[in-house]
Motif scaffolding. Structure first.
Motif, PDB file in Angstrom:
ATOM      1  N   LEU A  62       0.661  -1.101  -0.198  1.00 38.42           N
ATOM      2  CA  LEU A  62       0.255  -0.225   0.026  1.00 38.42           C
ATOM      3  C   LEU A  62       0.939   1.269   0.317  1.00 38.42           C
ATOM      4  CD1 LEU A  62      -2.190  -1.021   2.621  1.00 38.42           C
ATOM      5  CD2 LEU A  62      -2.991  -1.700   0.014  1.00 38.42           C
ATOM      6  N   ALA A  63       2.805   1.455  -0.702  1.00 39.54           N
ATOM      7  CA  ALA A  63       2.551   2.156  -0.742  1.00 39.54           C
ATOM      8  C   ALA A  63       2.427   3.469  -1.259  1.00 39.54           C
ATOM      9  CB  ALA A  63       4.126   2.122  -1.365  1.00 39.54           C
ATOM     10  N   ASN A  64       1.057   3.472  -2.388  1.00 41.21           N
ATOM     11  CA  ASN A  64       0.982   4.525  -3.105  1.00 41.21           C
ATOM     12  C   ASN A  64      -0.051   5.383  -2.401  1.00 41.21           C
ATOM     13  OD1 ASN A  64       2.646   4.221  -5.025  1.00 41.21           O
ATOM     14  ND2 ASN A  64       1.954   2.900  -5.857  1.00 41.21           N
ATOM     15  N   THR A  65      -0.910   5.023  -0.794  1.00 40.93           N
ATOM     16  CA  THR A  65      -1.873   5.443  -0.596  1.00 40.93           C
ATOM     17  C   THR A  65      -1.375   6.858  -0.377  1.00 40.93           C
ATOM     18  OG1 THR A  65      -2.137   3.261   0.472  1.00 40.93           O
ATOM     19  CG2 THR A  65      -3.424   5.311   1.228  1.00 40.93           C
ATOM     20  N   ASP A  66      -2.114   7.355   0.098  1.00 38.97           N
ATOM     21  CA  ASP A  66      -2.430   9.147   0.599  1.00 38.97           C
ATOM     22  C   ASP A  66      -3.805   9.575   0.681  1.00 38.97           C
ATOM     23  OD1 ASP A  66      -2.221  11.800   0.110  1.00 38.97           O
ATOM     24  OD2 ASP A  66      -2.404  12.575  -1.937  1.00 38.97           O
ATOM     25  N   LEU A  67      -3.414   9.833   1.918  1.00 36.64           N
ATOM     26  CA  LEU A  67      -4.144  10.064   3.479  1.00 36.64           C
ATOM     27  C   LEU A  67      -4.366  11.659   3.708  1.00 36.64           C
ATOM     28  CD1 LEU A  67      -4.233   6.790   5.211  1.00 36.64           C
ATOM     29  CD2 LEU A  67      -5.769   7.710   4.088  1.00 36.64           C
ATOM     30  N   SER A  68      -3.925  12.462   2.372  1.00 37.24           N
ATOM     31  CA  SER A  68      -3.558  13.844   3.014  1.00 37.24           C
ATOM     32  C   SER A  68      -4.815  14.863   2.900  1.00 37.24           C
ATOM     33  CB  SER A  68      -2.684  14.621   2.280  1.00 37.24           C
ATOM     34  OG  SER A  68      -2.521  14.152   0.835  1.00 37.24           O
ATOM     35  N   GLY A  69      -5.593  14.190   2.403  1.00 37.44           N
ATOM     36  CA  GLY A  69      -7.051  14.591   1.716  1.00 37.44           C
ATOM     37  C   GLY A  69      -7.775  14.704   2.992  1.00 37.44           C
ATOM     38  N   LEU A  70      -7.652  13.698   3.903  1.00 38.99           N
ATOM     39  CA  LEU A  70      -8.662  12.698   5.050  1.00 38.99           C
ATOM     40  C   LEU A  70      -9.136  14.671   5.376  1.00 38.99           C
ATOM     41  CD1 LEU A  70      -7.613   9.891   5.980  1.00 38.99           C
ATOM     42  CD2 LEU A  70      -9.555   9.863   4.761  1.00 38.99           C
ATOM     43  N   PRO A  71     -10.611  14.269   6.170  1.00 36.81           N
ATOM     44  CA  PRO A  71     -10.413  16.136   7.217  1.00 36.81           C
ATOM     45  C   PRO A  71      -9.613  15.274   8.405  1.00 36.81           C
ATOM     46  CG  PRO A  71     -12.700  13.721   7.236  1.00 36.81           C
ATOM     47  CD  PRO A  71     -11.479  13.831   6.055  1.00 36.81           C
ATOM     48  N   ASP A  72     -10.575  16.200   9.985  1.00 37.02           N
ATOM     49  CA  ASP A  72      -9.096  16.222  10.556  1.00 37.02           C
ATOM     50  C   ASP A  72     -10.123  15.330  11.628  1.00 37.02           C
ATOM     51  OD1 ASP A  72      -8.020  16.140  12.933  1.00 37.02           O
ATOM     52  OD2 ASP A  72      -8.585  18.500  13.671  1.00 37.02           O
ATOM     53  N   LEU A  73      -8.696  14.216  11.454  1.00 35.14           N
ATOM     54  CA  LEU A  73      -9.583  12.481  12.260  1.00 35.14           C
ATOM     55  C   LEU A  73     -10.257  12.708  14.089  1.00 35.14           C
ATOM     56  CD1 LEU A  73      -6.950   9.519  10.499  1.00 35.14           C
ATOM     57  CD2 LEU A  73      -9.140  10.608   9.909  1.00 35.14           C
ATOM     58  N   ASN A  74      -9.050  13.708  14.360  1.00 30.21           N
ATOM     59  CA  ASN A  74      -8.619  13.967  15.981  1.00 30.21           C
ATOM     60  C   ASN A  74     -10.267  14.366  16.419  1.00 30.21           C
ATOM     61  OD1 ASN A  74      -6.537  13.636  16.568  1.00 30.21           O
ATOM     62  ND2 ASN A  74      -5.746  14.665  15.386  1.00 30.21           N
TER      63      ASN A  74
END
Length: 312
Positions: free
Chosen positions: A139-151
């Motif tokens: 899963l090296a190409n996964t980009d999670l930068s677009g997720l909302p603030d998980l906190n």
């Protein structure tokens, strides 16, 4: 090559499942009887317990062969486990862990590889590889930068605009020590309060994924007794640099996404469809601690497949 013999007791299973919040009935000394058509005839060892045993023994192997220096000097920051589960392991069942000699490759990048195998009573329990690399193998190409603030999201919820289920956990030194001991690893190799040493193992944060999957299934009203699921494989990439920064009470966001089932994704070329999940451990600052691709199948499908085979 190194080969060692080990044996888990039921107390090791109890300690490990409590430390990781794994309430799967397969590991419960009483409730395993409630599983429909359970072929294992008793509770079984956790898959992540076996992974942790492999981690610890590989650590000793690397140190003995001075390969830990190669890993540090060459910046091999990712620890990768490629594990296939073949049979279940029961407590009080003697088993052997075999670590093959390290193979060093330089193309396409520097990689240290060891084949590992666990066997018991003439049967293979698991087969796999432990690999050290500069970049994650899975899963090296996964980009999670677009997720909302998980906190800011509720625990046990779906991340808006995605297929990810979110489970929030906190690191606790006591749980880590117990999981190490439950996995037949020496906890003093990681923790020494008098020397102010608290070094987290690689697999422990990953093992919390099992509890997240169970909670997701529970919210979906899955029947754990009538339709139990079993692991068939774990593909794990862990960022050891981030592991070294872990400390007590650190927050961990576990993200779980189920992929659509497909006839092109089956168990060992049978008609049994694999249920594949992509799982990530995300730290509070959005860095990805681990990446896991794991496969499960319904137990009844495995039992059906075995019963359909001709007896020799």
């Amino acid at each position: 090559m190194t080969e060692q013999t080990f044996q888990f007791e039921q107390i090791h299973i109890e300690v490990a499942r409590n430390a990781s919040d794994d309430f799967n009935l397969f590991h419960d000394k009483h409730k395993w009887l409630q599983i429909t058509h359970n072929p294992f005839k008793g509770p079984i060892v956790l898959g992540f317990q076996l992974n942790t045993l492999i981690e610890y023994q590989m650590r000793l192997y690397r140190e003995a062969h001075q390969e830990d220096k190669i890993i540090a000097d060459r910046g091999l920051r990712f620890s990768n486990y490629q594990i296939t589960f073949v049979n279940a392991l029961r407590p009080r069942q003697e088993m052997t862990l075999d670590i093959k000699k390290t193979l060093i490759a330089t193309i396409p990048e520097l990689t240290l590889t060891n084949r590992v195998a666990i066997k018991s009573q003439g049967k293979t329990i698991l087969l796999g590889y432990k690999k050290e690399t500069k970049t994650p193998l899975f899963l090296a190409n996964t980009d999670l930068s677009g997720l909302p603030d998980l906190n800011a999201l509720a625990d046990d919820s779906i991340v808006p605009g995605t297929d990810f289920f979110l489970k929030r956990k906190w690191m606790h030194n006591g749980n880590v020590k117990n999981f190490l001991s439950g996995s037949l690893a020496e906890q003093s190799a990681y923790f020494d309060e008098l020397a102010h040493i608290a070094s987290y193992p690689e697999v422990f944060p990953c093992c919390l994924t099992s509890g997240a999957l169970l909670e997701k299934a529970q919210l979906e009203h899955h029947d754990f007794k009538a339709n139990p699921m079993v692991y068939t494989s774990h593909d794990i990439s862990v960022d050891r640099c981030l592991v070294q920064r872990l400390k007590n009470n650190d927050k961990l966001h576990i993200l779980v996404k189920q992929l659509p089932e497909s006839k092109d994704n089956t168990l060992n070329h049978t008609d049994i469809l694999l249920r594949t999940y992509e799982c990530y451990g995300v730290l509070e600052d959005r860095e990805i601690l681990f990446r896991i691709k794991l496969n499960l199948v319904p137990l009844e499908e495995i039992v059906r497949n075995l019963s359909a085979k001709p007896q020799s």
